[in-house]
Design a protein around this motif. Structure first.
Motif, PDB file in Angstrom:
ATOM      1  N   PHE A 100      -5.723   3.246   1.771  1.00 48.23           N
ATOM      2  CA  PHE A 100      -4.884   3.441   0.425  1.00 48.23           C
ATOM      3  C   PHE A 100      -4.337   4.718   0.359  1.00 48.23           C
ATOM      4  O   PHE A 100      -3.163   5.310  -0.067  1.00 48.23           O
ATOM      5  N   THR A 101      -5.361   6.094   0.480  1.00 48.99           N
ATOM      6  CA  THR A 101      -4.867   7.312   0.405  1.00 48.99           C
ATOM      7  C   THR A 101      -3.789   7.631   1.383  1.00 48.99           C
ATOM      8  O   THR A 101      -2.674   8.342   1.041  1.00 48.99           O
ATOM      9  N   ALA A 102      -3.874   7.125   2.763  1.00 50.77           N
ATOM     10  CA  ALA A 102      -3.090   6.985   3.818  1.00 50.77           C
ATOM     11  C   ALA A 102      -1.693   6.640   3.222  1.00 50.77           C
ATOM     12  O   ALA A 102      -0.414   7.438   3.414  1.00 50.77           O
ATOM     13  N   GLY A 103      -1.500   5.288   2.955  1.00 49.41           N
ATOM     14  CA  GLY A 103      -0.458   4.607   2.221  1.00 49.41           C
ATOM     15  C   GLY A 103       0.193   5.703   1.206  1.00 49.41           C
ATOM     16  O   GLY A 103       1.487   5.827   1.051  1.00 49.41           O
ATOM     17  N   TYR A 104      -0.685   6.176   0.143  1.00 48.92           N
ATOM     18  CA  TYR A 104      -0.041   6.713  -1.008  1.00 48.92           C
ATOM     19  C   TYR A 104       0.477   8.135  -0.459  1.00 48.92           C
ATOM     20  O   TYR A 104       1.402   8.384  -1.064  1.00 48.92           O
ATOM     21  N   LEU A 105       0.109   8.687   0.553  1.00 50.77           N
ATOM     22  CA  LEU A 105       0.746  10.147   0.976  1.00 50.77           C
ATOM     23  C   LEU A 105       2.014   9.879   1.574  1.00 50.77           C
ATOM     24  O   LEU A 105       2.814  10.734   1.578  1.00 50.77           O
ATOM     25  N   GLN A 106       2.535   8.536   2.095  1.00 51.00           N
ATOM     26  CA  GLN A 106       3.716   8.239   2.474  1.00 51.00           C
ATOM     27  C   GLN A 106       4.629   8.116   1.391  1.00 51.00           C
ATOM     28  O   GLN A 106       5.963   8.421   1.599  1.00 51.00           O
ATOM     29  N   ILE A 107       4.366   7.699   0.357  1.00 50.63           N
ATOM     30  CA  ILE A 107       5.329   7.392  -0.714  1.00 50.63           C
ATOM     31  C   ILE A 107       5.175   8.262  -1.972  1.00 50.63           C
ATOM     32  O   ILE A 107       6.107   8.537  -2.592  1.00 50.63           O
ATOM     33  N   GLU A 108       4.255   9.402  -1.844  1.00 53.43           N
ATOM     34  CA  GLU A 108       4.001  10.551  -2.961  1.00 53.43           C
ATOM     35  C   GLU A 108       5.256  11.173  -3.199  1.00 53.43           C
ATOM     36  O   GLU A 108       5.524  11.527  -4.427  1.00 53.43           O
ATOM     37  N   PRO A 109       6.236  11.491  -2.327  1.00 47.34           N
ATOM     38  CA  PRO A 109       7.031  12.502  -2.504  1.00 47.34           C
ATOM     39  C   PRO A 109       8.211  12.030  -3.263  1.00 47.34           C
ATOM     40  O   PRO A 109       9.127  12.437  -4.126  1.00 47.34           O
ATOM     41  N   PHE A 110       8.091  10.513  -3.581  1.00 50.41           N
ATOM     42  CA  PHE A 110       9.366  10.056  -4.110  1.00 50.41           C
ATOM     43  C   PHE A 110       9.021   9.401  -5.594  1.00 50.41           C
ATOM     44  O   PHE A 110       9.707   8.797  -6.326  1.00 50.41           O
ATOM     45  N   MET A 111       7.550   9.641  -5.867  1.00 54.66           N
ATOM     46  CA  MET A 111       7.179   9.295  -7.334  1.00 54.66           C
ATOM     47  C   MET A 111       7.468  10.328  -8.382  1.00 54.66           C
ATOM     48  O   MET A 111       7.286  11.485  -8.031  1.00 54.66           O
ATOM     49  N   PRO A 112       7.449   9.854  -9.442  1.00 61.44           N
ATOM     50  CA  PRO A 112       7.403  10.831 -10.827  1.00 61.44           C
ATOM     51  C   PRO A 112       6.172  11.697 -10.874  1.00 61.44           C
ATOM     52  O   PRO A 112       5.005  10.863 -10.493  1.00 61.44           O
ATOM     53  N   LYS A 113       6.015  12.614 -11.232  1.00 69.12           N
ATOM     54  CA  LYS A 113       4.864  13.363 -11.368  1.00 69.12           C
ATOM     55  C   LYS A 113       3.513  12.502 -12.152  1.00 69.12           C
ATOM     56  O   LYS A 113       2.306  12.821 -11.581  1.00 69.12           O
ATOM     57  N   ILE A 114       3.952  12.075 -13.075  1.00 67.97           N
ATOM     58  CA  ILE A 114       2.795  11.307 -14.032  1.00 67.97           C
ATOM     59  C   ILE A 114       2.427  10.122 -13.483  1.00 67.97           C
ATOM     60  O   ILE A 114       1.134   9.979 -13.358  1.00 67.97           O
ATOM     61  N   LEU A 115       3.049   9.418 -12.559  1.00 63.22           N
ATOM     62  CA  LEU A 115       2.746   8.254 -11.606  1.00 63.22           C
ATOM     63  C   LEU A 115       1.847   8.702 -10.358  1.00 63.22           C
ATOM     64  O   LEU A 115       0.930   8.160 -10.024  1.00 63.22           O
ATOM     65  N   ARG A 116       2.218   9.815 -10.011  1.00 66.63           N
ATOM     66  CA  ARG A 116       1.210  10.498  -8.861  1.00 66.63           C
ATOM     67  C   ARG A 116      -0.101  10.392  -9.161  1.00 66.63           C
ATOM     68  O   ARG A 116      -1.086   9.975  -8.480  1.00 66.63           O
ATOM     69  N   VAL A 117      -0.528  11.093 -10.221  1.00 69.18           N
ATOM     70  CA  VAL A 117      -1.958  11.134 -10.850  1.00 69.18           C
ATOM     71  C   VAL A 117      -2.461   9.794 -11.011  1.00 69.18           C
ATOM     72  O   VAL A 117      -3.754   9.672 -10.347  1.00 69.18           O
TER      73      VAL A 117
END
Length: 70
Positions: free
Chosen positions: A18-35
């Motif tokens: 899950f974290t590996a997948g998250y790191l692939q899409i993280e740059p495209f997310m708004p900051k509040i959703l990242r947390v």
């Protein structure tokens, strides 16, 4: 070893699908959703790694290595 190194050690740093997948899409997310999404990913990975510890080797986030020069 051919380059003159001995005592070569390679370890995984961080893990989880899950974290590996998250790191692939993280740059495209708004900051509040990242947390929010990172929290979910981290907790889901903790659960999966508790149930299947061998998954750590399949989803590393990076590698740490060390070696001694002879």
């Amino acid at each position: 070893k051919e380059a003159g190194f001995s005592e070569i050690k390679i370890k995984t740093a961080g893990a989880g699908p899950f974290t590996a997948g998250y790191l692939q899409i993280e740059p495209f997310m708004p900051k509040i959703l990242r947390v929010i999404i990172f929290s979910f990913s981290f907790l889901a990975d903790k659960l999966i790694l508790r149930l299947k510890p061998q998954a750590k080797e399949h989803y590393p986030l990076g590698y740490v290595w060390s070696a001694k020069k002879v």
